[in-house]
Design an enzyme around this catalytic site. Structure first.
Site, PDB file in Angstrom:
ATOM      1  N   SER A 124       0.785  -1.293  -0.087  1.00 52.44           N
ATOM      2  CA  SER A 124       0.047  -0.017   0.070  1.00 52.44           C
ATOM      3  C   SER A 124       0.723   1.318  -0.017  1.00 52.44           C
ATOM      4  O   SER A 124       0.178   2.249  -0.450  1.00 52.44           O
ATOM      5  CB  SER A 124      -0.980  -0.130   1.245  1.00 52.44           C
ATOM      6  OG  SER A 124      -1.720  -1.155   1.374  1.00 52.44           O
ATOM      7  N   HIS A 172      -2.791  -4.119  -6.394  1.00 55.00           N
ATOM      8  CA  HIS A 172      -3.421  -3.591  -5.131  1.00 55.00           C
ATOM      9  C   HIS A 172      -4.686  -3.984  -4.703  1.00 55.00           C
ATOM     10  O   HIS A 172      -5.579  -3.448  -5.509  1.00 55.00           O
ATOM     11  CB  HIS A 172      -2.933  -2.245  -4.891  1.00 55.00           C
ATOM     12  CG  HIS A 172      -3.471  -1.735  -3.466  1.00 55.00           C
ATOM     13  ND1 HIS A 172      -4.686  -0.803  -3.385  1.00 55.00           N
ATOM     14  CD2 HIS A 172      -2.817  -1.896  -2.154  1.00 55.00           C
ATOM     15  CE1 HIS A 172      -4.704  -0.679  -1.810  1.00 55.00           C
ATOM     16  NE2 HIS A 172      -3.711  -1.214  -1.113  1.00 55.00           N
ATOM     17  N   GLU A 186      -6.103  -2.444  -8.312  1.00 52.89           N
ATOM     18  CA  GLU A 186      -5.337  -1.351  -8.727  1.00 52.89           C
ATOM     19  C   GLU A 186      -4.130  -2.113  -9.105  1.00 52.89           C
ATOM     20  O   GLU A 186      -3.362  -2.679  -8.654  1.00 52.89           O
ATOM     21  CB  GLU A 186      -5.066  -0.304  -7.565  1.00 52.89           C
ATOM     22  CG  GLU A 186      -6.280   0.336  -7.032  1.00 52.89           C
ATOM     23  CD  GLU A 186      -6.062   1.194  -6.003  1.00 52.89           C
ATOM     24  OE1 GLU A 186      -6.248   2.624  -6.451  1.00 52.89           O
ATOM     25  OE2 GLU A 186      -5.974   0.938  -4.910  1.00 52.89           O
ATOM     26  N   ASN A 217      -5.894   4.771  -1.936  1.00 56.46           N
ATOM     27  CA  ASN A 217      -5.484   5.267  -0.812  1.00 56.46           C
ATOM     28  C   ASN A 217      -4.972   6.956  -0.984  1.00 56.46           C
ATOM     29  O   ASN A 217      -4.809   7.373   0.017  1.00 56.46           O
ATOM     30  CB  ASN A 217      -4.290   4.460  -0.344  1.00 56.46           C
ATOM     31  CG  ASN A 217      -4.354   3.192   0.212  1.00 56.46           C
ATOM     32  OD1 ASN A 217      -5.618   3.214   0.657  1.00 56.46           O
ATOM     33  ND2 ASN A 217      -3.667   2.305   0.485  1.00 56.46           N
TER      34      ASN A 217
END
Length: 285
Positions: free
Chosen positions: A123, A144, A156, A195
């Site tokens: 992340s 991700h 992702e 994120n």
């Protein structure tokens, strides 16, 4: 473009277990690897618990029989060479530590066949931070997942300037075939898309608590009522896992992040309150 069928997931924590089960449920041959047999036993328990969740959440194709068969079909190994011996794709879900990941990729480079694609679920680290340790920068990228992958089913996908376009397309194809919505990033971005939106919210919530402005329940209530969101930031913290939050905060030298890391360690980590996975974090489960 090569077709991916054999998948090895490295790291069987909360998200690693979900990644392994999601792939197995969609028909891939899956091996789950972790460093100890004890960790793998915990993974078996987590994965077994996911089967009825898929049925309850009415995931397409989820029946008692299909979900139990998916769980039963996963292989477990604490031998890295054995775990990756025939892998088309290795998905790394190891702790958010560049030292741990560096060591892991150096060992993977020696153990995995040349055909194997490596994907990091990191992340916080860019794939370019890790590519030089992989021994195959052209077959390495980021994949991700969001937590609760069967519900928040984004994947992702972010390569580096060295990533082979055919490898990138193969991973996009894999994501789609494993019940995920591929989110294709055109270039590297810390935090990806999700994120980049989520972390500022969580950081703002942490600041409100550290500064004594509001308690977590008030912050969450305000966010839910004011935006219509189903959960607040501290509920999200519990789902993500407070160990992950602590590791990320610890790695950031800024005073605010260090203060948040210290707060999490004293009030939660040291007391074994790690979020949903342990039954208690900011809330009880």
């Amino acid at each position: 473009m090569s077709s991916i069928q054999n998948v090895t997931v490295i790291g069987t924590g909360v998200l690693g277990s979900q990644i392994a089960y999601q792939a197995a449920f969609h028909g891939f041959t899956v091996t789950a690897y972790d460093v100890t047999d004890d960790a793998l036993e915990h993974a078996r328990t987590r994965i077994a618990q996911l089967a009825p969740v898929y049925v309850a959440d009415k995931v397409a194709g989820a029946t008692a029989e299909s979900t139990e068969a998916a769980a039963a079909g996963i292989r477990y190994s604490s031998d890295l060479a054995q775990a990756v011996a025939d892998a088309d794709l290795v998905i790394e879900a190891a702790p958010e530590s560049i030292d741990i990941k560096r060591d892991l990729y150096q060992r993977l480079a020696e153990a995995a066949p040349q055909k194997t694609i490596f994907a990091t679920n990191s992340s916080t680290l860019l794939p370019s931070d890790l590519k030089d340790f992989t021994g195959r920068a052209d077959r390495f990228l980021a994949l991700h997942y969001a937590n609760q992958v069967w519900r928040q089913n984004t994947a992702e996908i972010m390569g580096t300037t060295d990533t082979d376009p055919d490898v990138y397309r193969s991973v996009v194809d894999f994501a789609g075939r494993s019940g995920l919505v591929p989110i294709e990033l055109k270039k590297e971005k810390a935090g990806y898309v999700l994120n980049s939106l989520l972390v500022p919210l969580l950081n703002a919530a942490a600041g409100l608590v550290l500064e004594g402005i509001a308690d977590p329940e008030t912050v969450d209530k305000t966010w839910r009522i004011g935006t219509g969101a189903p959960v607040g930031p501290f509920q999200i913290y519990d789902v993500v896992g407070l160990t992950t939050a602590y590791n990320i905060a610890s790695a950031n030298p800024e005073p605010g992040s260090q203060a948040w890391a210290a707060y999490l360690k004293k009030n939660f980590i040291d007391q074994g309150k790690l979020g949903v996975a342990t039954g208690e974090g900011f809330y009880r489960y």
